[in-house]
Design a protein around this motif. Structure first.
Motif, PDB file in Angstrom:
ATOM      1  N   LEU A   9       0.831  -1.206   0.000  1.00 57.03           N
ATOM      2  CA  LEU A   9       0.000   0.000   0.000  1.00 57.03           C
ATOM      3  C   LEU A   9       0.866   1.258   0.000  1.00 57.03           C
ATOM      4  O   LEU A   9       0.639   2.181  -0.797  1.00 57.03           O
ATOM      5  N   VAL A  10       1.874   1.298   0.849  1.00 57.59           N
ATOM      6  CA  VAL A  10       2.764   2.462   0.907  1.00 57.59           C
ATOM      7  C   VAL A  10       3.571   2.576  -0.380  1.00 57.59           C
ATOM      8  O   VAL A  10       3.681   3.665  -0.964  1.00 57.59           O
ATOM      9  N   PHE A  11       4.110   1.469  -0.852  1.00 59.95           N
ATOM     10  CA  PHE A  11       4.908   1.472  -2.076  1.00 59.95           C
ATOM     11  C   PHE A  11       4.113   2.051  -3.247  1.00 59.95           C
ATOM     12  O   PHE A  11       4.592   2.945  -3.948  1.00 59.95           O
ATOM     13  N   ASN A  12       2.905   1.561  -3.443  1.00 60.75           N
ATOM     14  CA  ASN A  12       2.083   2.037  -4.562  1.00 60.75           C
ATOM     15  C   ASN A  12       1.659   3.483  -4.393  1.00 60.75           C
ATOM     16  O   ASN A  12       1.513   4.207  -5.383  1.00 60.75           O
ATOM     17  N   SER A  13       1.475   3.917  -3.162  1.00 61.58           N
ATOM     18  CA  SER A  13       1.105   5.314  -2.914  1.00 61.58           C
ATOM     19  C   SER A  13       2.248   6.268  -3.240  1.00 61.58           C
ATOM     20  O   SER A  13       2.020   7.374  -3.728  1.00 61.58           O
ATOM     21  N   LEU A  14       3.469   5.851  -2.985  1.00 62.81           N
ATOM     22  CA  LEU A  14       4.628   6.724  -3.192  1.00 62.81           C
ATOM     23  C   LEU A  14       5.276   6.577  -4.565  1.00 62.81           C
ATOM     24  O   LEU A  14       5.973   7.473  -5.018  1.00 62.81           O
ATOM     25  N   GLU A  15       5.046   5.469  -5.222  1.00 65.89           N
ATOM     26  CA  GLU A  15       5.767   5.161  -6.466  1.00 65.89           C
ATOM     27  C   GLU A  15       5.540   6.213  -7.552  1.00 65.89           C
ATOM     28  O   GLU A  15       6.480   6.571  -8.267  1.00 65.89           O
ATOM     29  N   SER A  39       8.849  12.689   4.329  1.00 63.42           N
ATOM     30  CA  SER A  39       7.616  13.453   4.546  1.00 63.42           C
ATOM     31  C   SER A  39       6.426  12.789   3.867  1.00 63.42           C
ATOM     32  O   SER A  39       5.337  12.697   4.446  1.00 63.42           O
ATOM     33  N   SER A  40       6.621  12.323   2.650  1.00 61.89           N
ATOM     34  CA  SER A  40       5.547  11.651   1.916  1.00 61.89           C
ATOM     35  C   SER A  40       5.133  10.356   2.598  1.00 61.89           C
ATOM     36  O   SER A  40       3.940  10.039   2.690  1.00 61.89           O
ATOM     37  N   GLU A  41       6.101   9.614   3.111  1.00 60.90           N
ATOM     38  CA  GLU A  41       5.789   8.372   3.799  1.00 60.90           C
ATOM     39  C   GLU A  41       4.978   8.646   5.064  1.00 60.90           C
ATOM     40  O   GLU A  41       4.024   7.937   5.372  1.00 60.90           O
ATOM     41  N   ILE A  42       5.316   9.703   5.777  1.00 59.64           N
ATOM     42  CA  ILE A  42       4.562  10.085   6.976  1.00 59.64           C
ATOM     43  C   ILE A  42       3.134  10.434   6.612  1.00 59.64           C
ATOM     44  O   ILE A  42       2.182  10.036   7.304  1.00 59.64           O
ATOM     45  N   VAL A  43       2.938  11.157   5.516  1.00 63.44           N
ATOM     46  CA  VAL A  43       1.584  11.511   5.064  1.00 63.44           C
ATOM     47  C   VAL A  43       0.786  10.255   4.727  1.00 63.44           C
ATOM     48  O   VAL A  43      -0.384  10.128   5.115  1.00 63.44           O
ATOM     49  N   VAL A  44       1.395   9.312   4.028  1.00 61.97           N
ATOM     50  CA  VAL A  44       0.712   8.060   3.686  1.00 61.97           C
ATOM     51  C   VAL A  44       0.284   7.332   4.960  1.00 61.97           C
ATOM     52  O   VAL A  44      -0.843   6.854   5.065  1.00 61.97           O
ATOM     53  N   GLU A  45       1.185   7.252   5.943  1.00 59.38           N
ATOM     54  CA  GLU A  45       0.825   6.590   7.201  1.00 59.38           C
ATOM     55  C   GLU A  45      -0.350   7.275   7.881  1.00 59.38           C
ATOM     56  O   GLU A  45      -1.241   6.615   8.404  1.00 59.38           O
ATOM     57  N   LYS A  46      -0.358   8.611   7.872  1.00 58.49           N
ATOM     58  CA  LYS A  46      -1.466   9.351   8.498  1.00 58.49           C
ATOM     59  C   LYS A  46      -2.779   9.098   7.762  1.00 58.49           C
ATOM     60  O   LYS A  46      -3.828   8.950   8.385  1.00 58.49           O
ATOM     61  N   ILE A  47      -2.729   9.047   6.446  1.00 52.70           N
ATOM     62  CA  ILE A  47      -3.946   8.772   5.664  1.00 52.70           C
ATOM     63  C   ILE A  47      -4.457   7.374   5.982  1.00 52.70           C
ATOM     64  O   ILE A  47      -5.651   7.172   6.199  1.00 52.70           O
ATOM     65  N   ILE A  48      -3.556   6.421   6.028  1.00 52.95           N
ATOM     66  CA  ILE A  48      -3.956   5.046   6.340  1.00 52.95           C
ATOM     67  C   ILE A  48      -4.590   4.985   7.724  1.00 52.95           C
ATOM     68  O   ILE A  48      -5.635   4.363   7.916  1.00 52.95           O
ATOM     69  N   LYS A  49      -3.970   5.653   8.690  1.00 54.73           N
ATOM     70  CA  LYS A  49      -4.507   5.674  10.050  1.00 54.73           C
ATOM     71  C   LYS A  49      -5.907   6.285  10.096  1.00 54.73           C
ATOM     72  O   LYS A  49      -6.801   5.781  10.767  1.00 54.73           O
ATOM     73  N   ASN A  50      -6.092   7.381   9.369  1.00 55.59           N
ATOM     74  CA  ASN A  50      -7.359   8.105   9.413  1.00 55.59           C
ATOM     75  C   ASN A  50      -8.453   7.500   8.539  1.00 55.59           C
ATOM     76  O   ASN A  50      -9.596   7.951   8.577  1.00 55.59           O
ATOM     77  N   THR A  51      -8.120   6.507   7.758  1.00 58.92           N
ATOM     78  CA  THR A  51      -9.131   5.813   6.947  1.00 58.92           C
ATOM     79  C   THR A  51      -9.404   4.425   7.484  1.00 58.92           C
ATOM     80  O   THR A  51      -9.917   3.569   6.785  1.00 58.92           O
TER      81      THR A  51
END
Length: 82
Positions: free
Chosen positions: A19-25, A62-74
């Protein structure tokens, strides 16, 4: 002078890493090499300028932190944490 570096991110499972890989790729293409292997993402960076190298590292983290926050909040945080 060439500056080289490697960042490894380890996740609880392969679903989280995927999930993180595809979000950042999409954002990382042409800027760094990325490799997904099971629950681990490895980024390889290389640049002639220290400033550009550090900016790329900062953007990636920074982008990885944003992805983690989105995952947490969804409510997908079970993918990242036990």
């Amino acid at each position: 002078m060439k500056i080289n570096g490697k960042i490894c991110l380890n996740y609880m499972n392969s679903d989280a890493a995927d999930l993180v890989f595809n979000s950042l790729e999409i954002d990382n293409k042409n800027y760094l090499k990325s490799e997904l292997e099971e629950n681990k993402i490895t980024y390889t960076l290389s640049n002639d300028s220290l400033g550009t190298f550090l900016s790329t590292v900062d953007d990636l983290i920074s982008s990885e932190i944003v992805v983690e926050k989105i995952i947490k909040n969804t409510n997908k945080d079970k993918l990242l944490y036990k």
